[in-house]
Design a protein around this motif. Structure first.
Motif, short mmCIF file in Angstrom:
data_model
loop_
_atom_site.label_atom_id
_atom_site.label_comp_id
_atom_site.label_asym_id
_atom_site.label_seq_id
_atom_site.Cartn_x
_atom_site.Cartn_y
_atom_site.Cartn_z
N VAL A 1 -66.62 -66.81 -15.93
CA VAL A 1 -65.73 -66.53 -14.80
C VAL A 1 -66.42 -66.97 -13.51
O VAL A 1 -67.59 -66.69 -13.30
N GLU A 2 -65.71 -67.66 -12.64
CA GLU A 2 -66.27 -68.13 -11.38
C GLU A 2 -65.32 -67.81 -10.23
O GLU A 2 -64.10 -67.81 -10.41
N ARG A 3 -65.91 -67.52 -9.10
CA ARG A 3 -65.13 -67.22 -7.90
C ARG A 3 -64.39 -68.44 -7.41
O ARG A 3 -64.82 -69.58 -7.64
N ALA B 1 -63.49 -56.94 -12.31
CA ALA B 1 -64.15 -57.67 -11.22
C ALA B 1 -63.44 -57.42 -9.90
O ALA B 1 -64.07 -57.19 -8.85
N ARG B 2 -62.12 -57.52 -9.92
CA ARG B 2 -61.35 -57.29 -8.69
C ARG B 2 -61.54 -55.87 -8.16
O ARG B 2 -61.67 -55.62 -6.96
N GLU B 3 -61.57 -54.92 -9.12
CA GLU B 3 -61.75 -53.52 -8.72
C GLU B 3 -63.12 -53.30 -8.09
O GLU B 3 -63.28 -52.55 -7.11
N SER C 1 -70.62 -61.76 -6.18
CA SER C 1 -71.57 -62.15 -7.23
C SER C 1 -71.67 -61.07 -8.29
O SER C 1 -71.69 -61.36 -9.50
N THR C 2 -71.72 -59.83 -7.87
CA THR C 2 -71.79 -58.73 -8.83
C THR C 2 -70.50 -58.66 -9.65
O THR C 2 -70.54 -58.41 -10.86
N ALA C 3 -69.36 -58.91 -8.98
CA ALA C 3 -68.08 -58.88 -9.69
C ALA C 3 -68.02 -59.98 -10.75
O ALA C 3 -67.49 -59.78 -11.86
N GLU C 4 -68.57 -61.17 -10.47
CA GLU C 4 -68.66 -62.24 -11.46
C GLU C 4 -69.44 -61.76 -12.68
O GLU C 4 -69.04 -61.98 -13.84
#
Length: 662
Positions: A372-374, A342-344, A287-290
């Motif tokens: 952007v969505e997971r 986000a990936r990092e 969620s934080t990465a999104e």
């Protein structure tokens, strides 16, 4: 010894006792705490059951304490012993000590007391004992991520009995085994027939699983040590500080306990901790990465002036393209940077390894999109991988740790038990040290006490004046009020009780008769009515029969009726006891009258009153043989005669007491 042979143990209680691992041995060693751990058995009843077992083992009929006052003295002495124990277990164990006529039981306790008195009383050991408690059975353990499988009905029943923590499933073939493997993290096949069968999933074949349960249910062993972890550490500290040999290697135990968490999980494994944290934090990290990606794209869009030629716009519209196409054409680099961030973030927040990062990369696609969505399937895939790796590692660590602890279990139980028994010994040692106790001799028909001090007085023990007193047969004890007659009786009772417990007594030396019963009659509160008077006479009539095996202590029996009659009655009782060869002391203010009424030369001892100083009575606490002690009124008259200018009146009164003052 059969359980039903123990006094107070019926069929239902015996059935409960059989729930213990070694019920007869538990009763033999007096483990009240273990008996009290059974459902429906209170601590008081457990102590009675253990005492009953001791009596059965020593063929002891009981009944040594024949009167309420005798029982009160015994309870008071036992209370002093229990006050010097640190643990509740030791207090309960001490409750199994009781006065008896059984020579074998007295010898057994005497040997224990001698060992106890050799113990060094170290405050550091007492501090460590505070955290020791009896070993507890862990609560029911249920394991849901693995199961046992078999095609045999008999094996099924055996497995259910041997592994109550696990589900046991019946399968007919490899297909059924494969179905189980899809529903459980691991499956253990119990039939040799499944050996070599290729099934996808974590499936092992172990026909001898019952012989090493810690391999398949390590939680069983870990639960025991987790439940008793604090007590085991404390017991180890007791052994180290006391310098006594331990039944197991303490370093090995403590190292294993360091790897065990309080909830029974494995502690101190960084990789297992990383995996557990990653599973717990996965959703939050994604969620934080999104948010990281969307914040980056939003910023890029807000800062960018996008110009679209009319022909291009027309082309996009004709193709039904939306913002994603616009992002792909105008913000491709910015999108790639946002997805990379986000990936990092996911990789860093979850501390993922390279192979795990490869799976995590798929959570956010390369195709530009906003917002952007997971990708939920990728999140689920990563979660499955992390959970599987966590469970595999946890299971392996549990098996390894359970394997280290399994061989220590019996020794661990003994370690705690030995520490608790040390507390029992130290309580006896402290009692003997604080009350200057010595072993008493049990012989003869009378008693002899030198330098005895009663621990029941309401003064500090070191302020108690020592008393020398001996009686051969039955004697009268005279003395002034508050001169120490009752406390002397209490001292005799304490010495007799402790000696018949098998314990040392509070005296420089002591000899007591080997008696079967102690009769201690406390002072009566006023004249008795006819019914109570008759009952008292019946008691003494019964007491006179077989009195050679009894010790009789009586405090002012004359108060039960009128002085003239009571002197005759007490004289008759003394004659019966004397004829029967009893040992006893009767405290009385009517010693002269009783001696005159008796048909034999009654021994009369007295606590000599020196006089009055400042209104306070001054006495010599040790009774003197052949002394009819003076009364307090006589002392007061004598004092007034000495102070008066005209003492004639007082001197006439003194003559009424006897010219020699006795």
């Amino acid at each position: 010894m059969e359980l039903e042979d123990v006094p107070g143990v019926g069929a239902k209680t015996a059935e409960r006792l059989r729930e213990l691992d070694e019920p007869v041995e538990t009763l033999r060693r007096g483990d009240v705490a273990a008996v009290a751990s059974l459902p429906g058995i209170s601590t008081g009843r457990a102590a009675r059951i253990v005492r009953g077992a001791i009596r059965a083992r020593h063929d002891d009929p009981g009944g040594f304490l024949a009167t309420d006052r005798a029982r009160e003295v015994s309870d008071a002495v036992l209370g002093l012993l229990q006050e010097r124990a640190v643990t509740t277990h030791a207090k309960r164990r001490l409750a199994t000590l009781y006065p008896t006529a059984s020579a074998s039981r007295i010898a057994e306790v005497s040997a224990f007391a001698e060992r106890a008195r050799e113990r060094e009383i170290d405050p550091a050991v007492l501090d460590a004992l505070a955290d020791v408690s009896p070993v507890e059975r862990p609560g029911d353990v249920t394991v849901r991520d693995r199961c046992l499988a078999t095609a045999d009905a008999e094996t099924y029943r055996e497995a259910q009995a041997a592994f109550p923590e696990l589900s046991v499933e019946v399968v007919e073939d490899a297909r059924g085994l494969a179905d189980l493997a899809r529903g459980y993290a691991s499956v253990v096949a119990l039939d040799e027939a499944f050996a070599g069968v290729a099934v996808e999933g974590d499936v092992t074949v172990d026909p001898r699983a019952v012989e090493h349960p810690e391999e398949h249910v390590p939680e069983r062993t870990l639960a025991f040590f987790a439940t008793n972890r604090a007590s085991l550490r404390a017991a180890a500290a007791v052994h180290r500080r006391a310098g006594v040999e331990a039944p197991i290697e303490l370093d090995t135990l403590e190292d294993a306990l360091d790897d065990l968490a309080a909830d029974g999980s494995v502690a101190g494994d960084e990789e297992l901790g990383r995996l557990s944290t990653a599973v717990d934090d996965l959703d939050a990290a994604v969620s934080t990465a999104e948010s990281v990606a969307n914040d980056a794209l939003r910023g890029a869009i807000e800062e960018r002036d996008v110009t679209i030629e009319g022909a291009d716009l027309l082309s996009l519209v004709e193709r039904g393209a939306g913002v994603d196409s616009l992002l792909s054409r105008e913000l491709a680099d910015e999108y790639a940077a946002a997805i990379g961030a986000a990936r990092e973030h996911v990789a860093d927040a979850l501390a993922l390894r390279d192979d795990e990062i490869e799976i995590a990369t798929r959570i956010f696609g390369d195709e530009p999109t906003y917002p952007v969505e997971r990708r939920e399937e990728a999140v689920s895939r990563l979660r499955e991988e992390l959970v599987a790796e966590r469970d595999r590692r946890a299971a392996k660590r549990k098996r390894d740790l359970a394997g280290r602890l399994a061989d220590l279990r019996a020794g661990a139980t003994d370690l705690v038990r030995d520490a608790l028994e040390l507390d029992v010994e130290l309580a006896v040692a402290r009692f003997c040290e604080e009350y200057d106790c010595t072993a008493a001799e049990r012989a003869g028909t009378g008693f002899e006490i030198e330098g005895g001090r009663s621990p029941l007085l309401d003064v500090a023990f070191d302020e108690v004046e020592p008393v020398d007193y001996g009686v051969d047969g039955v004697a009268l004890l005279s003395g002034v009020n508050s001169g120490g007659k009752t406390s002397t009786l209490d001292l005799v009772a304490v010495v007799v009780v402790l000696a018949h417990m098998g314990l040392p007594v509070p005296a420089e030396s002591a000899r007591v008769p080997a008696v079967e019963e102690l009769h201690y009659h406390a002072k009566s509160q006023g004249t008795l009515d006819a019914g109570a008077f008759e009952s008292t006479l019946r008691d003494f009539a019964a007491l006179a029969g077989g009195a050679d095996a009894k010790c009789v202590l009586v405090d002012e029996l004359e108060s039960i009726t009128e002085p003239g009659a009571s002197a005759k009655i007490v004289a008759g009782i003394l004659e019966a006891l004397h004829g029967a060869g009893a040992t006893g002391v009767f405290v009385s203010h009517l010693a002269g009258e009783i001696r005159g009424a008796a048909d034999y030369d009654v021994d009369v001892d007295g606590i000599r009153a020196v006089g009055l100083e400042g209104g306070e009575l001054v006495v010599e606490r040790s009774p003197e043989k052949d002394l009819l002690a003076r009364s307090t009124p006589e002392l007061i008259v004598e004092k007034l005669a000495g102070e008066s200018d005209d003492p004639g009146f007082y001197e006439d009164l003194l003559e009424k007491f006897g010219a020699d003052g006795t």
